[in-house]
Motif scaffolding. Structure first.
Motif, PDB file in Angstrom:
ATOM      1  N   LEU A 103       0.845  -1.026  -0.079  1.00  0.00           N
ATOM      2  CA  LEU A 103       0.073  -0.104   0.251  1.00  0.00           C
ATOM      3  C   LEU A 103       0.721   1.199   0.084  1.00  0.00           C
ATOM      4  O   LEU A 103       0.592   2.129  -0.739  1.00  0.00           O
ATOM      5  N   SER A 104       1.912   1.278   0.709  1.00  0.00           N
ATOM      6  CA  SER A 104       2.920   2.507   0.871  1.00  0.00           C
ATOM      7  C   SER A 104       3.555   2.748  -0.576  1.00  0.00           C
ATOM      8  O   SER A 104       3.766   3.796  -0.956  1.00  0.00           O
ATOM      9  N   ASP A 137      -7.522   1.628  -2.896  1.00  0.00           N
ATOM     10  CA  ASP A 137      -8.486   1.532  -2.051  1.00  0.00           C
ATOM     11  C   ASP A 137      -8.644  -0.091  -1.912  1.00  0.00           C
ATOM     12  O   ASP A 137      -9.023  -0.660  -0.586  1.00  0.00           O
ATOM     13  N   ALA A 138      -8.581  -0.886  -2.693  1.00  0.00           N
ATOM     14  CA  ALA A 138      -8.807  -2.444  -2.876  1.00  0.00           C
ATOM     15  C   ALA A 138      -7.689  -3.146  -1.744  1.00  0.00           C
ATOM     16  O   ALA A 138      -7.902  -3.975  -1.051  1.00  0.00           O
ATOM     17  N   CYS A 139      -6.375  -2.466  -1.751  1.00  0.00           N
ATOM     18  CA  CYS A 139      -5.485  -2.918  -0.846  1.00  0.00           C
ATOM     19  C   CYS A 139      -5.625  -2.776   0.541  1.00  0.00           C
ATOM     20  O   CYS A 139      -5.623  -3.299   1.396  1.00  0.00           O
ATOM     21  N   VAL A 163      -1.947   1.493   6.667  1.00  0.00           N
ATOM     22  CA  VAL A 163      -1.210   2.596   6.921  1.00  0.00           C
ATOM     23  C   VAL A 163      -1.901   3.892   6.241  1.00  0.00           C
ATOM     24  O   VAL A 163      -2.603   3.785   5.272  1.00  0.00           O
ATOM     25  N   GLY A 164      -2.015   5.144   6.712  1.00  0.00           N
ATOM     26  CA  GLY A 164      -2.726   6.041   6.177  1.00  0.00           C
ATOM     27  C   GLY A 164      -2.050   7.526   6.283  1.00  0.00           C
ATOM     28  O   GLY A 164      -2.729   8.647   6.397  1.00  0.00           O
ATOM     29  N   ALA A 198       7.658   2.227   2.503  1.00  0.00           N
ATOM     30  CA  ALA A 198       7.769   2.037   1.177  1.00  0.00           C
ATOM     31  C   ALA A 198       9.332   1.571   0.785  1.00  0.00           C
ATOM     32  O   ALA A 198      10.157   2.240   1.261  1.00  0.00           O
ATOM     33  N   SER A 199       9.321   0.846  -0.590  1.00  0.00           N
ATOM     34  CA  SER A 199      10.779   0.336  -0.890  1.00  0.00           C
ATOM     35  C   SER A 199      11.166   1.376  -2.032  1.00  0.00           C
ATOM     36  O   SER A 199      12.236   1.347  -2.396  1.00  0.00           O
ATOM     37  N   ILE A 200      10.208   2.103  -2.729  1.00  0.00           N
ATOM     38  CA  ILE A 200      10.449   2.991  -3.545  1.00  0.00           C
ATOM     39  C   ILE A 200      10.684   4.331  -2.934  1.00  0.00           C
ATOM     40  O   ILE A 200      10.119   4.545  -1.800  1.00  0.00           O
TER      41      ILE A 200
END
Length: 179
Positions: free
Chosen positions: A24-25, A65-67, A79-80, A89-91
Motif C-alpha cells: 500500500l505504501s 482502495d482495494a489494498c 497505513v494512512g 515504501a521500498s521506492i
C-alpha cells in the motif's frame, strides 16, 4: 486485532497485513509521483504522457482502495499517513526536481519494476509462509497490473524498430533504411 476465524492464525494475518501495508505504501507513493509527473510534463510527448498517466493514476487509486480494504478484511488497519507511507515504501520519492519527460517515464518504470519484484516476493510469502492463498491471488492481480503499466512506460522509452515478426532488425537492415 479482534479474533477472526477464517482459517489463519493471528500471526499469519499480522504477517500478511504487514506485507499489504508495504505494498500500500509503494502504491501510494507511485500514485503521488504519477500525478506529479502528469501535472509537470512538457514537450512534444505532453499529450500522450498526460493521458497515459491520468489512466494510470485512476487505476492506482482503485488499487490503493482495494489494498486498504484487503487489510481491513484481514482485521488490520491500513497505513494512512505520508510519514507511514515513506517509512514503509521500498521506492523513494524524488523531491526537489522536475526531470525531463523521458526521465519521468524512466523513473516510473523503475518504480513499477520495484513494486513488481516486491509483489512477487509477497505472493510467495503469503502462500508459503502465511498460507493465505486469497491474498496471494489478490497480490498476483496487482503484480499483473504493474507489469502492464511498466510495459506501457517501457515501450515509450525503448523506441527501437521492430520487424513484423517481432524481432529487432539486423544492423544491415537498420543501415539500409536509415534507422
Amino acid at each position: 486485532m479482534r479474533s477472526i476465524n477464517i482459517g489463519l492464525t493471528d500471526q499469519q494475518r499480522e504477517g500478511v497485513i504487514a506485507l499489504l501495508n508495504k505494498d500500500l505504501s509503494n502504491l501510494y507513493l507511485v500514485l503521488v509521483k504519477t500525478k506529479k509527473y502528469h501535472w509537470d510534463v512538457v514537450g512534444p510527448q505532453f499529450r500522450t504522457l498526460h493521458q497515459l498517466w491520468e489512466e494510470q493514476y485512476e487505476t492506482l487509486t482503485e488499487t490503493i482502495d482495494a489494498c486498504a480494504e484487503r487489510v481491513r478484511t484481514l482485521g488490520g488497519y491500513p497505513v494512512g499517513t505520508m510519514e507511514g507511507f515513506l517509512k514503509m515504501a521500498s521506492i523513494k520519492e524524488h523531491s526537489g526536481d522536475i526531470p525531463s519527460a523521458t526521465e519521468m517515464v524512466a523513473r516510473l518504470v523503475q518504480d513499477h519494476e520495484q513494486i513488481i519484484r516486491d509483489l512477487r516476493d509477497h505472493v510467495e510469502q503469503c502462500s508459503e509462509s502465511f498460507h493465505d492463498e486469497g491474498t496471494a491471488d489478490f497480490l498476483t492481480g496487482l503484480m499483473e497490473q504493474h507489469e502492464a503499466m511498466a510495459w506501457m512506460l517501457r515501450s515509450f522509452v525503448e523506441g527501437e524498430a521492430v520487424r513484423a515478426d517481432g524481432h529487432s532488425p539486423s544492423l544491415n537492415e537498420k543501415t539500409a533504411v536509415g534507422v
